[in-house]
Design an enzyme around this catalytic site. Structure first.
Site, short mmCIF file in Angstrom:
data_model
loop_
_atom_site.label_atom_id
_atom_site.label_comp_id
_atom_site.label_asym_id
_atom_site.label_seq_id
_atom_site.Cartn_x
_atom_site.Cartn_y
_atom_site.Cartn_z
CG HIS A 210 6.24 -8.82 28.12
ND1 HIS A 210 7.39 -8.78 28.01
CD2 HIS A 210 5.46 -7.51 28.00
CE1 HIS A 210 7.91 -7.72 28.04
NE2 HIS A 210 6.62 -7.28 27.18
CD GLU A 352 7.01 -1.97 19.93
OE1 GLU A 352 6.72 -3.20 19.95
OE2 GLU A 352 6.06 -1.92 19.00
CG HIS A 367 9.28 0.13 24.01
ND1 HIS A 367 9.71 -1.41 23.93
CD2 HIS A 367 9.09 0.22 25.59
CE1 HIS A 367 9.12 -1.31 24.84
NE2 HIS A 367 9.36 -1.57 25.73
CG HIS A 371 13.38 -2.97 27.12
ND1 HIS A 371 12.99 -4.30 28.02
CD2 HIS A 371 11.94 -1.93 27.32
CE1 HIS A 371 11.33 -3.94 28.51
NE2 HIS A 371 10.69 -3.11 27.87
CG HIS A 407 6.18 -0.55 30.17
ND1 HIS A 407 6.17 -0.74 28.81
CD2 HIS A 407 7.33 -2.08 30.01
CE1 HIS A 407 6.67 -1.03 27.76
NE2 HIS A 407 7.39 -1.79 28.09
#
Length: 685
Positions: A210, A352, A367, A371, A407
């Site tokens: 990742h 993203e 996205h 986080h 996700h």
């Protein structure tokens, strides 16, 4: 003066928190740093500190004194702070340093600036910026970056292990040191059902994949070419969709239901997570998140973050509106169609989001900020001066159960777009004259159509990241899932009179849902995990194709994940050496198949041969490190498949194909496979 050797730049990654003039490398190497380059603490005593290494030195690297570009922006992030690519301010700071490294005319100048910047900038940001620059500069592309886990082992290993490692390296001479065993299961007890998945979420190889994927596909840089790689938005969608599919199969392997998407952003996050890791750079523990924590509006001045949960909701609603209208608006008010060919790529860059997003003002940064919100949920306004949790860093995010909830939610938005595309027709799926007559998969000498998983212990050298300790190897021994290698045997009939080429696509998915009921195709397609994709040539008449699991287009071999950089590396200066590095990106081969159940997890193994003439991309791939192209693409090349990523499962099935068996055309086949878990541990030889 001799030209600087590019490979010496790699030594700057070692011992990231030690001053740059201390020795590095297995071959004891010292940079001769100009006095003016030393930091204020060491400049007055330069002769004293620079001569400490003494007789042991095997090579000295001269560093030329040049005038240093303006480093005020890169130096504005403190050396003890936690660095996160998800925080826009940090991204801008890193982009500036990447830009400086990219623009140095020669390797010589790059070495001078890097030596100067190393002790003045944040160590993790320095590692990231230098990595991106070395990957993209023509004169350094051949370098093989050390594994991130070797430079910053604190991001992958239980903090208790460090005390033992320190003792071992202080007391015992390098030749007699023993590996220190990292305990299994250290982050929680079985009272927490989510903890059954520790071996997936906390796997070193998965977290390294990742991190490396985001290194190869950064979403921001001053030089647009670094970001603007072929189909990067679509690849962001597909790689993370596959992670969620794989995670759900692991959940089925532990008698857990599929992960629940984080649909309502104002609901508490039921699952807590206590990482039990220390950041060696920040000298702080990674903060935990308690059960049932809610995300809240963020107001963290130091990071220049002032964002409300309502912003996320607005961005999400606008993205849904664009999907339902079939187009997005760019910044000049023009429509950009979300069509069958490029819609998913546009959407990936919007969601993203990357600098390729047609309109960041309108569609925001959903996205990445998800986080940030989750990683700051424990201290939204910096009242307690706590840094972000593991969700704030791409090398640690996959450890947190919330990563998969987030996700699954992001994937749901992508699927909303995919479900609006027309279903693949018979003509788009079939390959006239080609039929699959038999499929079998077996481990060497094993029962046909049974795959076996078990535990394995392996060692990794962490010495490069061990600062202020005696030199020499320091091994940590960790336990991970693995499987018996297996071979696919596929029988294919070519009724045409001539030789034909096909693209073989292999997927696996569970047969039944959580309740033990056979899955409908519209559900099962979202759990289809890609195992392999490769070109086959088919002679007229019957053909038998054999393919080993170690050849998978999804994975990289064990050695490359845990790169012992000095072993098995190609000869210096060869084309293969160029590739060795990009190749750090790839799903770890030991995690190719899910754990399964002791009694066997019943799966459908799906095999399809599509017409390679329609799918091919004409380009030179020789030695281009294309062996993990399914999730990582190919460096400096186009994605090697013309079809949509995830084809034929990326869209809803055609009418009448409500189950997988009705979906099949003659060029496809399915076989029942059982994945059995054998709860024993072996040691890697």
């Amino acid at each position: 003066l001799t030209m600087a050797e590019p490979k010496n730049l790699l030594l700057l990654f070692e011992h990231p928190t030690e001053p740059v003039f201390l020795d590095k490398g297995k071959r004891v190497t010292v940079f001769d740093v100009p006095d003016n380059y030393l930091t204020d603490r060491y400049r007055p005593i330069s002769t004293e500190v620079q001569s400490r290494v003494g007789e042991k030195v095997e090579q000295r690297v001269p560093v030329r004194e040049i005038s240093i570009p303006d480093l005020r922006i890169p130096m504005s992030l403190g050396r003890e702070e936690q660095f996160s690519l998800f925080i826009p301010k940090h991204r801008r700071i890193a982009a500036r340093l990447i830009d400086i490294f990219m623009n140095m005319r020669t390797v010589d100048d790059l070495q001078s600036v890097a030596v100067y910047a190393r002790d003045r900038t944040n160590p993790v940001m320095f590692n990231y910026a230098l990595s991106v620059a070395l990957l993209h500069r023509p004169d350094t592309q051949g370098l093989d970056l050390p594994s991130f886990a070797q430079t910053f082992p604190d991001r992958f290993v239980d903090s208790q292990v460090f005390r033992e490692l320190r003792e071992e390296s202080f007391v015992v001479q390098p030749g007699s040191r023993m590996p220190i065993v990292i305990p299994r299961d250290y982050t929680a007890s079985d009272l927490e059902p989510e903890h059954r998945l520790w071996y997936f979420r906390e796997d070193l190889g998965i977290n390294l994949h990742h991190w490396h994927w985001h290194l190869v596909y950064p979403f921001e840089a001053a030089d647009r070419a670094i970001v603007n790689k072929d189909r990067r938005g679509e690849l962001f969608y597909y790689m993370h969709e596959q992670i969620v599919a794989r995670y759900n199969m692991e959940r089925f392997s532990n008698n857990l239901a599929r992960v629940q998407p984080f649909n309502n952003l104002r609901d508490p996050i039921a699952e807590g997570y206590f990482p039990k890791m220390d950041s060696l750079v920040a000298s702080r523990a990674w903060p935990p998140r308690f059960d049932n924590t809610r995300i809240g509006d963020l107001n963290r001045e130091q990071d220049q973050i002032n964002v409300e949960v309502a912003d996320l909701e607005r961005w999400r609603d606008r993205i849904y509106e664009a999907i339902h209208q079939g187009f997005v608006m760019d910044e000049r008010g023009n429509r950009v169609a979300l069509d069958e060919a490029t819609g998913i790529d546009t959407l990936g860059n919007i969601l993203e989001s990357s600098i390729l997003s047609p309109n960041r003002t309108l569609y925001g940064d959903l996205h990445n900020f998800g986080h940030v919100f989750i990683s700051y949920a424990h201290d939204t306004n910096n009242k307690h001066l706590e840094s972000f949790g593991v969700m704030g860093d791409s090398s640690t995010a996959m450890r947190d159960p919330a990563f998969y909830k987030w996700h699954a939610y992001i994937d749901r938005i992508f699927q909303e777009h995919k479900s609006r595309l027309p279903a693949y027709t018979d003509a788009q799926l079939n390959y006239a004259g080609i039929s699959i007559t038999g499929v079998q998969v077996a481990a060497n000498g094993g029962q046909p159509n049974v795959l076996t998983t078990f535990w394995q212990q392996s060692d990794m050298d962490l010495s490069r990241g061990f600062d202020f300790t005696p030199r020499g190897n320091v091994f940590a021994r960790f336990t991970h899932l693995t499987h018996l290698p297996f071979t696919y045997t596929i029988n294919v009939n070519n009724d045409g009179g001539a030789q034909r080429f096909g693209y073989m696509r292999i997927f696996i998915a569970p047969k039944n849902d959580e309740r033990g009921q056979p899955m409908l195709m519209r559900e099962q397609r979202l759990m289809m995990v890609e195992l392999d994709k490769f070109v086959v040539s088919l002679n007229p008449g019957p053909n038998t194709i054999r393919r080993r699991s170690t050849e998978s287009s999804v994975t990289i071999p064990f050695e490359r994940t845990f790169r012992n950089l000095d072993a098995n590396r190609p000869a210096a200066g060869t084309a293969e050496e160029l590739e060795f590095n990009f190749c750090g990106c790839g799903w770890p081969n030991h995690m190719l198949i899910p754990k399964g159940l002791p009694e066997g997890l019943r799966c459908d193994l799906f095999v399809m041969i599509s017409n390679y003439e329609n799918d091919r991309i004409d380009q030179e791939l020789v030695g281009r490190c294309s062996d993990a192209a399914s999730y990582c693409g190919v460096r400096d090349r186009r994605y090697p498949d013309r079809q949509s990523m995830g084809y034929p499962f990326d869209r809803l099935p055609r009418t009448g194909a409500d189950r997988l068996v009705n979906f099949l055309t003659p060029n496809m086949s399915i076989v029942d496979v059982s994945i059995r878990h054998n709860n024993e541990t072996t040691t890697r030889q």
